[in-house]
Design an enzyme around this catalytic site. Structure first.
Site, PDB file in Angstrom:
ATOM      1  N   CYS A  53       0.821  -1.211   0.000  1.00  0.00           N
ATOM      2  CA  CYS A  53       0.000   0.000   0.000  1.00  0.00           C
ATOM      3  C   CYS A  53       0.853   1.259   0.000  1.00  0.00           C
ATOM      4  O   CYS A  53       0.319   2.362  -0.030  1.00  0.00           O
ATOM      5  CB  CYS A  53      -0.920   0.002   1.221  1.00  0.00           C
ATOM      6  SG  CYS A  53      -0.034   0.152   2.792  1.00  0.00           S
ATOM      7  N   GLY A  54       2.161   1.092   0.063  1.00  0.00           N
ATOM      8  CA  GLY A  54       3.053   2.247   0.064  1.00  0.00           C
ATOM      9  C   GLY A  54       3.739   2.480   1.394  1.00  0.00           C
ATOM     10  O   GLY A  54       4.819   3.076   1.449  1.00  0.00           O
TER      11      GLY A  54
END
Length: 244
Positions: A239-240
């Site tokens: 998701c980063g």
């Protein structure tokens, strides 16, 4: 293993940082999860924080770290699109484990984001990455800064995906030490820990979910699917928060 100088390590190129931590990581691989947490608390600088998405196996790292360091700030980046079951799970674990929960959100509400950008998660990899930057990365960066974090614990495991297969116990990310105490645990070890301590999987585990994030980018597992294919339409795994 001796104490590490975060400022000195941050001045090094990424490759040199990895090499500088190699000997320490070799020693950390020999310790159990509790030993890794204890070592980090003794040898890495505070403030200390723990991040959690309150996903399928979240109770493990939350319990493990919190029992060694009670009242450690637990960072949740809330997108506003989590499953209702996740929000109830957050409340349940926060109460059961007496968590010092710190919730961070994007500066723009979910509705405002949709009005400005449309449904970013339907706009391919670039849209998903922008969505994650707004709702995950920026709030996490803000959390680390506001909490003066220098050491960040997280519950990632190598078995979860190819992108995590080679992660070390200790690294530097976003300018702080990042410690992954259960990085080498398999699903059986997770299950045994949950059973031993009277903890539960996320409620959607029983409905066929192997990984849980936002409602619009999470799928149930189906035969033939890899775990990472249940998130972000199989376009990406992370998701980063744990990239970079």
């Amino acid at each position: 293993m001796s104490k590490l100088d975060l400022n000195a390590l941050n001045e090094l190129p990424k490759v040199d940082r990895i090499l500088a931590l190699a000997e320490t990581n070799a020693q950390l691989e020999k310790l159990d999860a509790e030993g890794r947490v204890a070592w980090a608390l003794d040898n890495l600088p505070g403030e200390y924080v723990l991040s959690s998405s309150f996903g399928i196996q979240a109770a493990v790292s939350l319990h493990l770290v919190n029992q060694i360091r009670p009242d450690i700030p637990v960072i949740l980046t809330d997108t506003g699109y989590l499953f209702p079951e996740t929000y109830r799970f957050i409340d349940e674990l926060t109460d059961k484990l007496k968590l010092n929960l710190k919730v961070y959100r994007a500066t723009e509400s979910a509705a405002w984001q949709e009005a400005r950008y449309g449904k970013l998660w339907e706009q391919g990899v670039e849209g998903i990455e922008k969505y994650n930057d707004i709702n995950k990365v920026e709030p996490m960066n803000r959390a680390l800064k506001e909490l003066n974090a220098q050491t960040w614990f997280a519950g990632l495991r190598r078995e979860q995906s190819g992108s995590r297969a080679n992660l070390p116990v200790l690294a530097i990310q976003r300018g702080v030490f990042k410690v992954l105490p259960i990085i080498d645990w398999d699903n059986r070890t997770i299950y045994q820990y949950l059973q031993k301590h009277g903890l539960k999987y996320h409620p959607l585990w029983d409905e066929g979910y192997l990984s849980v994030g936002d409602t619009h980018t999470t799928r149930k597992w189906e035969p033939g699917m890899a775990e990472e294919e249940t998130r972000f339409f199989g376009l990406k795994r992370e998701c980063g928060l744990h990239e970079g």
